[in-house]
Write a protein that holds these residues in place. Structure first.
Motif, mmCIF file in Angstrom:
data_model
loop_
_atom_site.group_PDB
_atom_site.id
_atom_site.type_symbol
_atom_site.label_atom_id
_atom_site.label_comp_id
_atom_site.label_asym_id
_atom_site.label_seq_id
_atom_site.Cartn_x
_atom_site.Cartn_y
_atom_site.Cartn_z
ATOM 1 N N LEU A 105 -34.595 -6.311 31.915
ATOM 2 C CA LEU A 105 -33.892 -7.455 31.334
ATOM 3 C C LEU A 105 -33.542 -8.492 32.404
ATOM 4 O O LEU A 105 -33.729 -9.702 32.195
ATOM 5 N N VAL A 106 -33.054 -8.027 33.546
ATOM 6 C CA VAL A 106 -32.756 -8.951 34.639
ATOM 7 C C VAL A 106 -34.027 -9.624 35.136
ATOM 8 O O VAL A 106 -34.038 -10.827 35.436
ATOM 9 N N LEU A 107 -35.120 -8.886 35.189
ATOM 10 C CA LEU A 107 -36.387 -9.430 35.678
ATOM 11 C C LEU A 107 -36.902 -10.543 34.767
ATOM 12 O O LEU A 107 -37.340 -11.600 35.238
ATOM 13 N N VAL A 108 -36.840 -10.327 33.462
ATOM 14 C CA VAL A 108 -37.297 -11.353 32.513
ATOM 15 C C VAL A 108 -36.428 -12.605 32.624
ATOM 16 O O VAL A 108 -36.939 -13.736 32.751
ATOM 17 N N CYS A 109 -35.118 -12.426 32.564
ATOM 18 C CA CYS A 109 -34.205 -13.575 32.580
ATOM 19 C C CYS A 109 -34.239 -14.317 33.916
ATOM 20 O O CYS A 109 -34.189 -15.553 33.950
ATOM 21 N N SER A 110 -34.354 -13.580 35.013
ATOM 22 C CA SER A 110 -34.404 -14.248 36.320
ATOM 23 C C SER A 110 -35.698 -15.024 36.492
ATOM 24 O O SER A 110 -35.702 -16.118 37.078
ATOM 25 N N ASN A 111 -36.805 -14.500 35.990
ATOM 26 C CA ASN A 111 -38.064 -15.238 36.064
ATOM 27 C C ASN A 111 -37.974 -16.544 35.291
ATOM 28 O O ASN A 111 -38.474 -17.589 35.743
ATOM 29 N N LEU A 122 -26.953 -2.980 42.690
ATOM 30 C CA LEU A 122 -28.067 -3.102 43.622
ATOM 31 C C LEU A 122 -29.323 -3.695 42.989
ATOM 32 O O LEU A 122 -30.302 -3.957 43.695
ATOM 33 N N ILE A 123 -29.310 -3.912 41.674
ATOM 34 C CA ILE A 123 -30.427 -4.611 41.041
ATOM 35 C C ILE A 123 -30.607 -5.988 41.669
ATOM 36 O O ILE A 123 -31.723 -6.509 41.767
ATOM 37 N N THR A 124 -29.505 -6.570 42.129
ATOM 38 C CA THR A 124 -29.572 -7.895 42.760
ATOM 39 C C THR A 124 -30.533 -7.906 43.937
ATOM 40 O O THR A 124 -31.249 -8.889 44.163
ATOM 41 N N THR A 125 -30.568 -6.835 44.710
ATOM 42 C CA THR A 125 -31.409 -6.780 45.899
ATOM 43 C C THR A 125 -32.715 -6.028 45.669
ATOM 44 O O THR A 125 -33.421 -5.718 46.640
ATOM 45 N N ASN A 126 -33.034 -5.750 44.418
ATOM 46 C CA ASN A 126 -34.282 -5.052 44.115
ATOM 47 C C ASN A 126 -35.463 -5.923 44.511
ATOM 48 O O ASN A 126 -35.593 -7.070 44.063
ATOM 49 N N CYS A 127 -36.344 -5.384 45.328
ATOM 50 C CA CYS A 127 -37.486 -6.159 45.828
ATOM 51 C C CYS A 127 -38.430 -6.585 44.712
ATOM 52 O O CYS A 127 -39.126 -7.598 44.841
ATOM 53 N N PHE A 141 -32.326 -18.456 44.311
ATOM 54 C CA PHE A 141 -32.909 -17.398 43.486
ATOM 55 C C PHE A 141 -32.006 -16.161 43.471
ATOM 56 O O PHE A 141 -31.815 -15.523 42.421
ATOM 57 N N VAL A 142 -31.446 -15.824 44.630
ATOM 58 C CA VAL A 142 -30.559 -14.661 44.706
ATOM 59 C C VAL A 142 -29.306 -14.893 43.859
ATOM 60 O O VAL A 142 -28.813 -13.960 43.202
ATOM 61 N N MET A 143 -28.784 -16.104 43.842
ATOM 62 C CA MET A 143 -27.613 -16.416 43.026
ATOM 63 C C MET A 143 -27.918 -16.241 41.538
ATOM 64 O O MET A 143 -27.098 -15.720 40.776
ATOM 65 N N ILE A 144 -29.105 -16.674 41.124
ATOM 66 C CA ILE A 144 -29.506 -16.496 39.719
ATOM 67 C C ILE A 144 -29.577 -15.011 39.384
ATOM 68 O O ILE A 144 -29.058 -14.553 38.351
ATOM 69 N N ILE A 145 -30.233 -14.242 40.244
ATOM 70 C CA ILE A 145 -30.382 -12.801 40.004
ATOM 71 C C ILE A 145 -29.031 -12.106 40.010
ATOM 72 O O ILE A 145 -28.758 -11.238 39.163
ATOM 73 N N ALA A 146 -28.160 -12.487 40.934
ATOM 74 C CA ALA A 146 -26.832 -11.865 41.015
ATOM 75 C C ALA A 146 -26.002 -12.161 39.775
ATOM 76 O O ALA A 146 -25.291 -11.280 39.266
ATOM 77 N N ALA A 147 -26.078 -13.395 39.267
ATOM 78 C CA ALA A 147 -25.324 -13.749 38.061
ATOM 79 C C ALA A 147 -25.806 -12.938 36.863
ATOM 80 O O ALA A 147 -24.998 -12.422 36.068
ATOM 81 N N LEU A 148 -27.113 -12.779 36.734
ATOM 82 C CA LEU A 148 -27.670 -12.012 35.617
ATOM 83 C C LEU A 148 -27.326 -10.529 35.757
ATOM 84 O O LEU A 148 -27.020 -9.861 34.763
ATOM 85 N N THR A 160 -24.674 -9.316 37.158
ATOM 86 C CA THR A 160 -23.259 -9.185 36.798
ATOM 87 C C THR A 160 -23.086 -9.144 35.287
ATOM 88 O O THR A 160 -22.273 -8.357 34.770
ATOM 89 N N CYS A 161 -23.860 -9.962 34.578
ATOM 90 C CA CYS A 161 -23.792 -9.944 33.103
ATOM 91 C C CYS A 161 -24.215 -8.583 32.551
ATOM 92 O O CYS A 161 -23.567 -8.033 31.645
ATOM 93 N N ILE A 162 -25.305 -8.033 33.090
ATOM 94 C CA ILE A 162 -25.769 -6.717 32.645
ATOM 95 C C ILE A 162 -24.736 -5.646 32.970
ATOM 96 O O ILE A 162 -24.465 -4.742 32.171
ATOM 97 N N GLU A 163 -24.126 -5.764 34.136
ATOM 98 C CA GLU A 163 -23.104 -4.795 34.551
ATOM 99 C C GLU A 163 -21.917 -4.819 33.585
ATOM 100 O O GLU A 163 -21.400 -3.761 33.184
ATOM 101 N N LEU A 164 -21.485 -6.010 33.202
ATOM 102 C CA LEU A 164 -20.350 -6.126 32.274
ATOM 103 C C LEU A 164 -20.711 -5.590 30.895
ATOM 104 O O LEU A 164 -19.895 -4.947 30.223
ATOM 105 N N LEU A 165 -21.939 -5.831 30.460
ATOM 106 C CA LEU A 165 -22.384 -5.308 29.161
ATOM 107 C C LEU A 165 -22.408 -3.784 29.177
ATOM 108 O O LEU A 165 -22.006 -3.137 28.195
#
Length: 237
Positions: free
Chosen positions: A49-55, A106-111, A74-81, A83-88
């Motif tokens: 889900l983070v991968l789709v939304c961040s792309n 750690l999804i934020t730093t997933n390569c 790009f990292v800020m976008i991924i981190a925000a998404l 955080t949303c998944i974490e809260l959900l």
């Protein structure tokens, strides 16, 4: 840059360029939470889900972000998404969130995610970027689930235990006991078991690719030999 076909994206994400089996990206969460199917599926869905939304987000801002701050943006976008998944997950699957622990932030730093954002989404339109993120995410999640399922089966003799942590009370009876009176194989659910099973999966994929390549060579027809017809003309007096 020309857009790749949807078929090419599908083959790359699910098999040919699978992030887990070929690129070997995201190995930390891949090995860390794959001791059961429910853990693997939970993290796999969150990552996809983070991968789709961040792309999509990266593709939308690619034309207005300065090159000097491209990666931080790009990292800020991924981190925000993330955080949303974490809260959900805290709101709806709190027990599973506690089990996965640090691997959710750690999804934020997933390569896998950052690599697709910079290497693909930043160069293509949102629709193509979203499809690429979906297939790469599904490919990563499938490897996670297969790895988690195999380790759970070898370690406990059962499959899909505690699925209610992800899907609620409806999944309380989803557990499948494959081996009754099973004594368990502790190594399978310990960290070394993750490396062993993943290595076997990579070896299996390489073997299948080798066989497919050999079959393709056998089926390929030989180059036709072009015969030249020589015309002989004679002069009769």
């Amino acid at each position: 840059m020309s857009n790749p076909s949807y078929r090419e994206l599908s083959v790359n994400g699910l098999w040919k360029n699978n992030p887990a089996l070929v690129q070997l990206l995201g190995l930390c969460p891949l090995l860390g939470v794959s001791n059961s199917a429910v853990n693997a599926l939970g993290l796999g869905l969150a990552t996809a889900l983070v991968l789709v939304c961040s792309n999509i987000g990266v593709s939308l801002v690619r034309g207005v972000v300065n090159t000097a701050v491209r990666l931080p943006a790009f990292v800020m976008i991924i981190a925000a998404l993330t955080t949303c998944i974490e809260l959900l997950m805290q709101a709806y699957t709190y027990e599973l969130y506690q089990i996965l622990g640090i691997f959710i932030p750690l999804i934020t730093t997933n390569c896998v995610i950052l690599g697709r954002a910079d290497g693909f989404a930043a160069k293509h339109n949102p629709l193509i970027a979203a499809y690429d993120g979906l297939l790469m995410g599904v490919g990563f999640a499938l490897v996670l689930v297969v790895l988690g399922g195999l380790r759970e089966l070898l370690g406990t003799g059962a499959l899909f235990a505690n699925m209610h942590l992800l899907f609620g009370p409806i999944a309380a009876d989803w557990q499948i006991t494959v081996f009754t009176d099973y004594k368990g194989f502790l190594l399978a659910i310990l960290p070394p078991g993750a490396f062993i099973v993943l290595g076997l999966l990579i070896a299996l994929k390489n073997r299948i690719d080798h066989q497919l390549a050999e079959r393709a060579k056998v089926k390929q027809p030989d180059a036709p030999v072009q015969s030249r017809r020589v015309r002989v003309t004679g002069v009769i007096e």
